[in-house]
Design a protein around this motif. Structure first.
Motif, PDB file in Angstrom:
ATOM      1  N   UNK A 180     -18.363  17.160  10.132  1.00  0.00           N
ATOM      2  CA  UNK A 180     -18.799  15.614  10.076  1.00  0.00           C
ATOM      3  C   UNK A 180     -20.271  15.488  10.269  1.00  0.00           C
ATOM      4  N   UNK A 181     -20.818  16.113  11.093  1.00  0.00           N
ATOM      5  CA  UNK A 181     -22.384  15.589  11.232  1.00  0.00           C
ATOM      6  C   UNK A 181     -23.247  16.178   9.959  1.00  0.00           C
ATOM      7  N   UNK A 182     -22.668  17.365   9.445  1.00  0.00           N
ATOM      8  CA  UNK A 182     -23.330  17.980   8.360  1.00  0.00           C
ATOM      9  C   UNK A 182     -23.214  17.079   6.964  1.00  0.00           C
ATOM     10  N   UNK A 183     -22.010  16.239   7.013  1.00  0.00           N
ATOM     11  CA  UNK A 183     -21.788  15.560   5.963  1.00  0.00           C
ATOM     12  C   UNK A 183     -22.575  14.187   6.029  1.00  0.00           C
ATOM     13  N   UNK A 184     -22.709  13.614   7.609  1.00  0.00           N
ATOM     14  CA  UNK A 184     -23.465  12.372   7.655  1.00  0.00           C
ATOM     15  C   UNK A 184     -25.096  12.892   7.386  1.00  0.00           C
ATOM     16  N   UNK A 185     -25.361  14.174   7.733  1.00  0.00           N
ATOM     17  CA  UNK A 185     -26.939  14.364   7.426  1.00  0.00           C
ATOM     18  C   UNK A 185     -27.267  14.230   5.896  1.00  0.00           C
ATOM     19  N   UNK A 186     -26.285  14.849   5.120  1.00  0.00           N
ATOM     20  CA  UNK A 186     -26.305  14.771   3.723  1.00  0.00           C
ATOM     21  C   UNK A 186     -26.255  13.467   3.009  1.00  0.00           C
ATOM     22  N   UNK A 187     -25.426  12.626   3.350  1.00  0.00           N
ATOM     23  CA  UNK A 187     -25.020  11.206   3.060  1.00  0.00           C
ATOM     24  C   UNK A 187     -25.190  10.521   4.347  1.00  0.00           C
ATOM     25  N   UNK A 188     -26.327  10.102   4.704  1.00  0.00           N
ATOM     26  CA  UNK A 188     -26.253   9.084   5.633  1.00  0.00           C
ATOM     27  C   UNK A 188     -25.803   7.709   5.676  1.00  0.00           C
ATOM     28  N   UNK A 189     -25.844   6.994   4.417  1.00  0.00           N
ATOM     29  CA  UNK A 189     -25.156   6.044   4.182  1.00  0.00           C
ATOM     30  C   UNK A 189     -23.692   5.919   4.275  1.00  0.00           C
ATOM     31  N   UNK A 190     -22.886   7.102   4.265  1.00  0.00           N
ATOM     32  CA  UNK A 190     -21.593   7.431   4.502  1.00  0.00           C
ATOM     33  C   UNK A 190     -21.180   7.638   5.838  1.00  0.00           C
ATOM     34  N   UNK A 191     -21.898   7.513   6.597  1.00  0.00           N
ATOM     35  CA  UNK A 191     -21.804   7.812   8.007  1.00  0.00           C
ATOM     36  C   UNK A 191     -20.787   7.126   8.690  1.00  0.00           C
ATOM     37  N   UNK A 192     -20.837   5.815   8.655  1.00  0.00           N
ATOM     38  CA  UNK A 192     -19.401   4.935   9.162  1.00  0.00           C
ATOM     39  C   UNK A 192     -18.271   5.428   8.559  1.00  0.00           C
ATOM     40  N   UNK A 193     -18.243   5.795   7.569  1.00  0.00           N
ATOM     41  CA  UNK A 193     -16.999   6.190   6.783  1.00  0.00           C
ATOM     42  C   UNK A 193     -16.369   7.310   7.234  1.00  0.00           C
ATOM     43  N   UNK A 194     -17.318   8.413   7.364  1.00  0.00           N
ATOM     44  CA  UNK A 194     -17.107   9.745   7.930  1.00  0.00           C
ATOM     45  C   UNK A 194     -16.529   9.510   9.341  1.00  0.00           C
ATOM     46  N   UNK A 195     -17.079   8.531  10.068  1.00  0.00           N
ATOM     47  CA  UNK A 195     -16.650   8.684  11.477  1.00  0.00           C
ATOM     48  C   UNK A 195     -15.308   8.106  11.589  1.00  0.00           C
ATOM     49  N   UNK A 196     -15.126   7.188  10.775  1.00  0.00           N
ATOM     50  CA  UNK A 196     -13.744   6.609  10.744  1.00  0.00           C
ATOM     51  C   UNK A 196     -12.574   7.568  10.331  1.00  0.00           C
ATOM     52  N   UNK A 197     -13.172   8.257   9.250  1.00  0.00           N
ATOM     53  CA  UNK A 197     -12.313   9.703   8.865  1.00  0.00           C
ATOM     54  C   UNK A 197     -11.836  10.651   9.949  1.00  0.00           C
TER      55      UNK A 197
END
Length: 361
Positions: free
Chosen positions: A312-329
């Motif tokens: 999840x952290x790697x995805x948020x680093x690659x796509x910062x704007x998607x961080x809230x969605x990734x956290x919810x997932x």
């Protein structure tokens, strides 16, 4: 007349001729009737459908399952040839994500023979489209017996057990009875209690009057067949599902339509019907074949051991704007009040063949 109405009429006619049917037989007909069964005619997955599975919540789920398969392959000695099997692949999302993650492992995809087991023609079409651009082309077989055992097997079954129905036995003040599906004077489907005709042994745990015990021959047979397969071929089978990790009572039959619970008897074939996975029964059946089994882990713990937070952290680093969605997932997959505790993971594997990833911590 709608498909659901037509199936309801056929079921009512059959019950009138042959007598009330078991809950397991009713669920099987609702799901797999060739003309009007839910999976045979109109399965609806995803946010816009009737239910959503973990692979559709986040790519992290399928990617971690892919890395689990790679690590299992490595622990088997990285054989030059093996079979990757998915039972009930849904719309193909899990396997698509898993194969993308597996690209990181040199030799894995080259050694892999990809096999999918799917009874639903509409879902096979979705799987073919989802995997059209994948690194491997799948082939479909009808059941586990069609898989040769001359190479190791790594098998994945996510939300498969809950589609294998159970009979229901009810403790009454006067003893035990079986719940069956009948028909009333108006032709409506109803449930009621009948005398037990076989297939039931009193549980070795206390059940209060009114309590329900579910027994699934289909789940036990699946566990037996998995045990025979991995013992003969070597390898491991990973099961992820919602259900019980210990024997206990409970009526778990539910019907889902547009993500809402509906009456299982109202519109047969129109909704997805499920019952909880009985992990103890499945594992016991596998052990009787000579296979070995792991204990049950909660899905949240299993994914944490596979590294879901790092992913999840790697995805948020690659796509910062998607961080809230990734956290919810992440929360939905792992939180105790979401899928994290209700869903369980367990493995069946060839005796003394390997330490299954996720259970080595």
């Amino acid at each position: 007349m709608s498909q659901a109405e037509a199936l309801k009429v056929r079921l009512a006619r059959e019950i009138a001729l042959t007598g009330p049917m078991t809950v397991a037989d009713y669920v099987t007909r609702c799901l797999h009737d060739p003309k009007s069964g839910y999976y045979a005619s109109r399965p609806a997955l995803g946010e816009g459908g009737d239910f959503i599975t973990a692979p559709l919540i986040s790519q992290m789920f399928g990617e971690l399952i892919g890395l689990w398969a790679v690590e299992t392959w490595n622990r088997l000695g990285a054989p030059e040839r093996f079979r990757m099997v998915e039972v009930g692949p849904g719309d193909g999302t899990l396997m698509s994500d898993a194969l993308r993650a597996a690209r990181l492992a040199p030799g894995f995809l080259e050694a892999c023979d990809l096999i999918l087991i799917e009874p639903s023609a509409p879902l096979r079409d979705l799987q073919a489209r989802a995997l059209a651009g994948a690194d491997l082309s799948p082939r479909w077989v009808r059941d586990l017996a069609r898989i040769d055992t001359d190479a190791p097997v790594i098998l994945i079954a996510n939300e498969v057990l809950d589609c294998l129905p159970a009979r229901q036995f009810v403790r009454t003040e006067d003893g035990w009875a079986e719940r069956r599906i009948g028909v009333d004077d108006r032709g409506e489907l109803i449930s009621g209690l009948t005398a037990i005709t076989g297939g039931f042994s009193k549980p070795d745990f206390d059940v209060a009057p009114g309590g329900v015990v579910e027994i699934s021959d289909q789940q036990a047979i699946f566990g037996r067949d998995l045990g025979l397969l991995v013992k003969a071929a070597s390898g491991a089978a990973l099961l992820i599902d919602y259900g019980r990790a210990r024997p206990e009572a409970g009526d778990t039959l539910q019907a889902l339509y547009r993500h809402q619970k509906v009456d299982p008897l109202a519109d047969p074939g129109a909704a997805d019907l499920t019952q909880w996975a009985d992990f103890p029964a499945v594992q016991e059946a596998a052990v009787h074949t000579g296979a070995d089994v792991t204990g049950c882990l909660s899905q949240g713990e299993f994914l944490r051991r596979l590294g879901v937070h790092a992913r999840a952290e790697a995805l948020k680093t690659a796509r910062p704007a998607a961080a809230p969605v990734i956290d919810r997932q992440l929360h939905r997959l792992t939180a105790d009040d979401q899928m994290g505790v209700l869903f369980k993971a367990a493995a069946i594997f060839a005796p003394r063949a390997l330490v299954v990833p996720g259970w080595d911590v």
